[in-house]
Write a protein that holds these residues in place. Sequence first.
Motif, short mmCIF file in Angstrom:
data_model
loop_
_atom_site.label_atom_id
_atom_site.label_comp_id
_atom_site.label_asym_id
_atom_site.label_seq_id
_atom_site.Cartn_x
_atom_site.Cartn_y
_atom_site.Cartn_z
N ARG A 62 0.85 -1.18 0.00
CA ARG A 62 0.00 0.00 0.00
C ARG A 62 0.90 1.24 0.00
NH1 ARG A 62 -5.44 1.01 -0.98
NH2 ARG A 62 -6.13 2.89 0.14
N GLY A 108 1.19 5.58 -0.25
CA GLY A 108 0.40 6.75 0.08
C GLY A 108 0.87 8.00 -0.62
N SER A 117 1.48 -1.68 -6.93
CA SER A 117 1.06 -1.36 -5.57
C SER A 117 -0.45 -1.15 -5.52
CB SER A 117 1.79 -0.10 -5.08
OG SER A 117 1.38 1.02 -5.86
N HIS A 128 -3.38 1.54 -3.87
CA HIS A 128 -3.41 2.93 -3.43
C HIS A 128 -4.84 3.46 -3.58
CE1 HIS A 128 -1.79 2.52 -7.60
NE2 HIS A 128 -2.90 3.17 -7.87
N VAL A 186 -4.36 9.11 -4.39
CA VAL A 186 -2.94 8.78 -4.51
C VAL A 186 -2.64 8.29 -5.92
CG1 VAL A 186 -1.13 7.18 -3.76
CG2 VAL A 186 -2.59 8.31 -2.07
#
Length: 427
Positions: A127, A129, A173, A175, A179
């Motif tokens: 995750r 950010g 990833s 998000h 983001v």
Amino acid sequence: MSPDGGANQDVERLGSLIRRLREDAGMSQGELAAAAERHQPRSHGGLDVGQISRWEREVRLIGPYWLPAMAEALGVPEERLRRARAASKAARRRVRGPQPTGVDAVLRDLLPPDEPLAAVETRAGARVGMRDADRILRRAHALRLADDLVAGGDLVDAAMQELNAARELFNASSHSEPVGRRLLVGIAELAQLAGWVASDVTNGPDVARVFRLGAAAAREAEDRPLLGQLLGSWAYFETNRGHHSLGRDLALRLGTESGPEAPPRARSLVADRTAWCSVRAGDVQTALRAVGESAEALAEHEPGDDADRHWLYWVGDDERRIMEARVYTVARRPLRAVPLLREVLADYPADHTRELALYYSWLATSLLDGGEPEEAAAAAGRTLELSASVPSARAAARSKAVLTALRPHAAVPEVAEVLAEWGPPVA
């Protein structure tokens, strides 16, 4: 000669010789720069402490333009400096492996103190950010600033590495939507930079593909001014490689693609791209109209109205006047181009070597159009001297163009001297 074909290894290298002679004469670097300029009648300024320092540290070697003047300033025969220069070149050839480009050092100065030099790493499934997204944007801007100081041949690998790392981070990833949009903006900014840098390299990455990638990211992020920047850069690239119709077609879409919310400096940049692509396609009236629109848009700019768009940092009156002068040069209007170019060059940063080389090349071309071959030879000499010190395809192309433009004037002594130093013999 040494066995490897270089100069005798016992000859003192150029950088240390210059420093020693300067110190023996009791001169500062600034005093040496001033003395050399007095002995170079074709100089239009630009030799400063920074250039002397680079020569002494052999970040760059003195070229034929300044070598005679430096010999006079230091009170030694020119041949002595030429032997030292040959020794330095031979020593460089003997060093094996890749040569340091200085990119890491430049980035270290431009990035925050705690920022690692390595690109953002992909963490599959992790995750990420807003902090990660903001880091990508910081690194994009650091590379953008480095492009002012480091030519494409030295920067392209770093730019492409950052772009690929940002794409992998986005794809691998998880998000949030905000983001993800911020990551897309970072990808778009890095693609614009990487494409711009790659266009300054011979046989580099596929520039058009990189710009298309960036345009797709900007469109997905719904950042229309940034989309205009990508399409404008692509149009500029296509025009400069001779695809004038494609470049103009792309440029004429810019105002619509950028959208009405584009800040003044973004609109000024769109107009500049339109002006350049139009004049190169032979549409002088559209180009001149766009030049006026660029000035009007820039006049509306207020500090802070585009604070979140760091890619506009370089758009200002000097760069606008340079583009205006280039349009006038292509349109064969030297009476308008020459004063603009001279005014900007008088105060342009001396460490922006590639840009100085390019701008002196336009000055040389305009002076030839204005019937001033002697002045043109002086400007051409500056172009060739500066271009020789940076790995830039754009600067190399302009150097070639300037030499071609000078050849019909080879009977002028000043032109003949430049051609003898830098160009093949005239048939």
